[in-house]
Design an enzyme around this catalytic site. Structure first.
Site, PDB file in Angstrom:
ATOM      1  N   ASP A   1      -0.544   4.258   1.126  1.00  0.00           N
ATOM      2  CA  ASP A   1      -1.390   5.213   1.854  1.00  0.00           C
ATOM      3  C   ASP A   1      -0.785   5.737   3.156  1.00  0.00           C
ATOM      4  OD1 ASP A   1      -1.753   3.007   3.638  1.00  0.00           O
ATOM      5  OD2 ASP A   1      -3.518   2.351   2.497  1.00  0.00           O
TER       6      ASP A   1
ATOM      7  N   HIS B   1       5.857  -0.384  -2.771  1.00  0.00           N
ATOM      8  CA  HIS B   1       5.423   0.411  -3.931  1.00  0.00           C
ATOM      9  C   HIS B   1       5.572   1.912  -3.711  1.00  0.00           C
ATOM     10  CE1 HIS B   1       2.791  -3.276  -5.063  1.00  0.00           C
ATOM     11  NE2 HIS B   1       3.926  -3.309  -5.710  1.00  0.00           N
TER      12      HIS B   1
ATOM     13  N   ASN C   1       0.827  -1.207   0.000  1.00  0.00           N
ATOM     14  CA  ASN C   1       0.000   0.000   0.000  1.00  0.00           C
ATOM     15  C   ASN C   1       0.860   1.256   0.000  1.00  0.00           C
ATOM     16  OD1 ASN C   1      -2.129  -1.792   0.171  1.00  0.00           O
ATOM     17  ND2 ASN C   1      -2.329  -1.593   2.387  1.00  0.00           N
TER      18      ASN C   1
END
Length: 243
Positions: A101, A116, A99
């Site tokens: 975020d 990522h 993620n």
């Protein structure tokens, strides 16, 4: 099953969590794939690095709408906080996340390998200066570097880009060091991240999987499958650990 999973975690020498989009769904972040996935609303080609270079403003308009207008309002959920609590207790020694975020960090996890990248950082495509997104005004697009005036890009992986270092090396290193992996909210369909649990299993790690539905791992590498939403499963698991 929860008692058995708790026993494995407590007896592990090095337990690592591996998380995917499913852990953040309960925070209000839609997954990229599936019935309500972002790819049903937006063309994935927008997130190709070549498209970004050719259509920078259009790409940034979508990026701002999805990742900063939407993601900027979300908060960690019980699953994120429980993982941070487990790290604080020495039960989980690292989190590998697919993620972008930043919710693991906001929940208090400290050792995080962001496979990522992270939306909380922007990088200049010219001089490579890195900024916190809070330093940059996104009301004018595309945003530019305060040092050289070059175009800024979210410090996340677009299609066509390589996995960042040292996150890639650290993540795969964990597959040879850990004797327990907790998979949370990952379907196992995104390469090369999906190889991490396979590598861990081949090196002898016990695999505990938390997912509401079976994944690519369930019948192949998973030792214990806890079929629940991430927040529900993590609460039950922590309760068993603390018995």
């Amino acid at each position: 099953m929860y008692a058995k999973a708790a026993k494995i975690i407590k007896s592990a020498q090095r337990c690592v969590a591996f998380t995917g989009a499913g852990i953040s769904v309960e925070s209000g972040i839609p997954p990229f794939r599936g019935e309500n996935g972002l790819w049903n609303k937006y063309d994935p080609a927008i997130f190709d690095i070549q498209y970004f270079h050719r259509n920078t403003r259009q790409s940034w308009e979508v990026i701002r709408e999805i990742f900063y207008d939407l993601f900027g309002r979300v908060q960690p959920n019980i699953a994120h906080y429980t993982l941070a609590q487990m790290e604080a207790k020495g039960l989980v020694l690292a989190v590998i996340t697919q993620n972008v975020d930043n919710l693991h960090a906001e929940a208090g996890s400290r050792r995080i390998h962001e496979f990522h990248g992270s939306l909380k950082k922007l990088v200049c495509l010219e001089c490579k200066t890195c900024y916190s997104v809070s330093q940059i005004d996104l009301s004018t697009l595309p945003p530019v570097c305060l040092q050289c005036g070059g175009i800024l890009k979210p410090d996340v992986i677009f299609f066509g880009e390589a996995i960042p270092e040292p996150a890639r090396t650290h993540s795969f290193d964990e597959t040879s060091r850990a004797d327990c992996f907790i998979l949370i909210g990952t379907t196992g369909t995104v390469a090369p991240a999906n190889m991490i649990p396979w590598e861990a299993k081949s090196n002898g790690a016990r695999i505990i999987e938390i997912n509401p539905s079976p994944s690519e791992y369930t019948q192949s590498v998973t030792d214990i499958f806890l079929q629940d939403k991430a927040s529900v499963a993590m609460k039950k698991l922590m309760k068993e650990i603390e018995r």
